[in-house]
Design an enzyme around this catalytic site. Structure first.
Site, PDB file in Angstrom:
ATOM      1  N   GLY A  60       4.058  10.290  -0.258  1.00  0.00           N
ATOM      2  CA  GLY A  60       2.988  11.036  -0.897  1.00  0.00           C
ATOM      3  C   GLY A  60       3.286  12.496  -1.007  1.00  0.00           C
ATOM      4  O   GLY A  60       3.655  13.176  -0.070  1.00  0.00           O
TER       5      GLY A  60
ATOM      6  N   THR B 172      16.091   4.741  -6.720  1.00  0.00           N
ATOM      7  CA  THR B 172      15.605   3.313  -5.959  1.00  0.00           C
ATOM      8  C   THR B 172      16.580   2.370  -6.352  1.00  0.00           C
ATOM      9  O   THR B 172      17.060   1.342  -5.666  1.00  0.00           O
ATOM     10  CB  THR B 172      14.157   3.067  -6.173  1.00  0.00           C
TER      11      THR B 172
ATOM     12  N   CYS C 288       0.474   6.337   1.516  1.00  0.00           N
ATOM     13  CA  CYS C 288       0.531   7.595   2.333  1.00  0.00           C
ATOM     14  C   CYS C 288       1.500   7.346   3.459  1.00  0.00           C
ATOM     15  O   CYS C 288       2.075   6.460   3.694  1.00  0.00           O
ATOM     16  CB  CYS C 288      -0.753   7.773   2.895  1.00  0.00           C
TER      17      CYS C 288
ATOM     18  N   TYR D 106      10.175  -0.177  -3.833  1.00  0.00           N
ATOM     19  CA  TYR D 106       9.951   1.057  -4.335  1.00  0.00           C
ATOM     20  C   TYR D 106       9.669   2.195  -3.219  1.00  0.00           C
ATOM     21  O   TYR D 106      10.405   3.049  -3.129  1.00  0.00           O
ATOM     22  CB  TYR D 106       8.827   1.143  -5.486  1.00  0.00           C
TER      23      TYR D 106
ATOM     24  N   ASP E 219      13.741  -0.258 -10.819  1.00  0.00           N
ATOM     25  CA  ASP E 219      13.148  -1.044  -9.657  1.00  0.00           C
ATOM     26  C   ASP E 219      11.969  -1.733 -10.171  1.00  0.00           C
ATOM     27  O   ASP E 219      11.794  -3.059  -9.633  1.00  0.00           O
ATOM     28  CB  ASP E 219      12.663  -0.214  -8.424  1.00  0.00           C
TER      29      ASP E 219
ATOM     30  N   ASN F 283      -3.249   5.221   6.191  1.00  0.00           N
ATOM     31  CA  ASN F 283      -2.499   4.901   4.993  1.00  0.00           C
ATOM     32  C   ASN F 283      -3.147   3.588   4.566  1.00  0.00           C
ATOM     33  O   ASN F 283      -3.054   2.525   5.478  1.00  0.00           O
ATOM     34  CB  ASN F 283      -0.971   4.805   5.474  1.00  0.00           C
ATOM     35  N   GLY F 284      -3.472   3.242   3.408  1.00  0.00           N
ATOM     36  CA  GLY F 284      -3.980   1.961   2.935  1.00  0.00           C
ATOM     37  C   GLY F 284      -5.285   2.243   2.055  1.00  0.00           C
ATOM     38  O   GLY F 284      -5.514   3.270   1.462  1.00  0.00           O
TER      39      GLY F 284
END
Length: 505
Positions: free
Chosen positions: A28, A303, A2, A257, A366, A101-102
């Site tokens: 996200g 990427t 996120c 990424y 990637d 985020n996490g």
């Protein structure tokens, strides 16, 4: 994965938060939300979809206030429902809203703790709501309506003592200010910036420094592992280390990424890290695969473009853009369902036939997760006339699930889990398959900041830096993340169609 952002300013922050979230959209695409404080009340808008689709003029006009936070989301487990869009909020104490985020690895225990000890009910399956309620309960220690920096940091310290896993979070406390904090390992990124408006300093936190750049803030520094930042309503900045034994172990997949190439994470240039990955992988191919009759090096956009360019340089081979990307299709890796990912690949990429016809091509990506995307791209190369298709991955084999905020599938859906490289090559249809060595990947990223001695690399080696991950937990994650479970959850969400948000449409 996120993206979060938070601003304390002296004028309305709605447009700045919107602009910051659009820059963080790559983190996200499932949902977006903004929460501001206006005259002692929260103004909240959140919904499923891209930032540009979630906020209309009527929403932006309502999001008044000089303090606010924002979030872009994709789900880390289960399905995506509007009920789990962020930010979340609770009304006690003071009124608190939080974006995260996490992923918390002890969320089940925390949920029980909140119910039995704090008498708090959790209304969704989101661990972010759990984190918000833990922080809220710890902020209840104040006996009056004041909230000093020491009380804020004490609450964050106690919160860190309870929660486990990865988190980069930002929260609003009505009448007091903005709190941001990062887990003791620094697994998820968080940066601090400032700008000067009419002689007064304003502060911002965000997942990546590019969000600061987009709205005119100057990067100050990364928030350290275990550190908390508190900006009070008067605009004063307070910081304090709140973890007992903090240590740097940032997620290496950010560099592979997730992060934008123009970002710096923990003083490491993402762009330079990817160049280094390409150089290391090119050297490996030159040394160990010198018999491959490669005619051209072609990246799978986007990427891997910088990585492939370095590989071509190391091999003294031409670099060509063999695929045209439709920029209006989202990133397939972070789409919530396998069926959607399969359908999107050919809508996302189209081959330039002249770059493949009659050639032995080295395709560069990637990473390889499920392998379904790689398989379809190799098919596209062969359909375009490629004589041989070799495939190189800038990351090592992904054999283990991620538990720190990346929606890696269950181990049964990871193509490299329990398989040798030759088996994976056969499954995706490559004539040869080359993976980066993990030591080379760590060296490629770590070169940018020698002070970091450890990275979170669990998806490659199964070593989880927090040291609390059991097989039972991994089995539970597998049950939540396999595509069959997600499909059932998505169907249930569609049938129920319950919207628990309080925002007006």
């Amino acid at each position: 994965m996120c993206g979060v952002a938070g601003i304390v300013a002296y004028s309305n922050v709605n447009q700045s938060l919107y602009d910051a979230l659009t820059v963080l959209q790559h983190r996200g695409q499932d949902a977006a939300g903004i929460c501001t404080v206006d005259n002692g009340n929260f103004r909240l808008r959140k919904a499923n979809g891209l930032v540009r689709d979630c906020f209309e003029s009527k929403h932006m006009q309502r999001l008044q206030g000089s303090v606010g936070i924002g979030h872009v989301r994709y789900p880390t487990a289960g399905t995506s429902t509007s009920a789990e869009a962020q930010p979340f909020y609770v009304n006690s104490p003071f009124g608190i809203s939080l974006a995260h985020n996490g992923n918390l690895t002890n969320s089940k225990e925390l949920k029980d703790h909140l119910f039995k000890v704090a008498r708090r009910h959790i209304n969704t399956n989101s661990d972010s709501e759990i984190l918000l309620n833990v922080l809220a309960h710890e902020l209840c220690v104040t006996s009056d309506m004041t909230l000093s920096p020491s009380q804020v940091f004490g609450a964050v310290e106690r919160t860190m003592g309870l929660v486990q896993g990865a988190y980069a979070s930002v929260a609003l406390v009505i009448g007091h200010g903005m709190i941001a904090f990062r887990d003791p390992y620094g697994i998820r990124p968080l940066v601090l910036g400032q700008r000067e408006e009419n002689g007064r300093v304003e502060y911002m936190v965000a997942s990546e420094n590019v969000a600061l750049d987009a709205v005119g803030f100057t990067f100050l520094r990364d928030v350290a592992p275990g550190e908390a930042v508190y900006v009070d309503e008067q605009g004063h900045l307070h910081t304090q280390q709140c973890a007992k034994n903090p240590t740097y172990a940032p997620c290496i997949f950010e560099y592979v990424y997730f992060a934008r190439p123009d970002s710096f994470i923990d003083e490491i240039s993402v762009y330079q890290a990817r160049l280094n990955m390409g150089k290391k992988l090119g050297q490996k191919i030159a040394k160990q695969w010198q018999d491959l009759d490669i005619d051209v090096v072609i990246p799978i956009p986007e990427t891997s473009c910088d990585i492939a360019l370095e590989i071509a340089g190391e091999l003294n081979l031409p670099y060509r853009q063999g695929f045209v990307k439709n920029r209006y299709i989202g990133r397939t890796f972070i789409m919530p369902g396998q069926t959607m990912r399969r359908k999107s690949v050919r809508r996302k990429l189209n081959a330039i036939t002249s770059e493949f016809k009659g050639k032995n091509v080295l395709l560069v990506d990637d990473s390889i997760v499920r392998g379904t995307t790689s398989e379809q791209i190799i098919d596209m190369a062969r359909e375009s006339g490629a004589a041989k298709v070799y495939f190189a991955s800038a990351a090592p084999e992904i054999r283990f699930p991620n538990v720190y905020g990346i929606d890696m599938p269950s181990v049964t859906e990871l193509i490299a889990h329990g398989r040798e490289v030759e088996e994976v090559a056969k499954l995706i249809g490559a004539d040869e398959l080359i993976f980066q060595d993990i030591d080379d990947l760590i060296a490629a990223v770590g070169e940018g900041n020698p002070k970091i001695k450890q990275f979170e690399t669990s998806v490659f080696n199964g070593t989880y830096v927090t040291g609390d991950i059991s097989q039972d937990y991994l089995d539970e994650v597998t049950g939540l993340r396999n595509d069959s479970a997600k499909g059932k959850a998505e169907s249930a969400a569609e049938i129920s169609n319950i919207d628990l948000h309080n925002e007006a449409n």
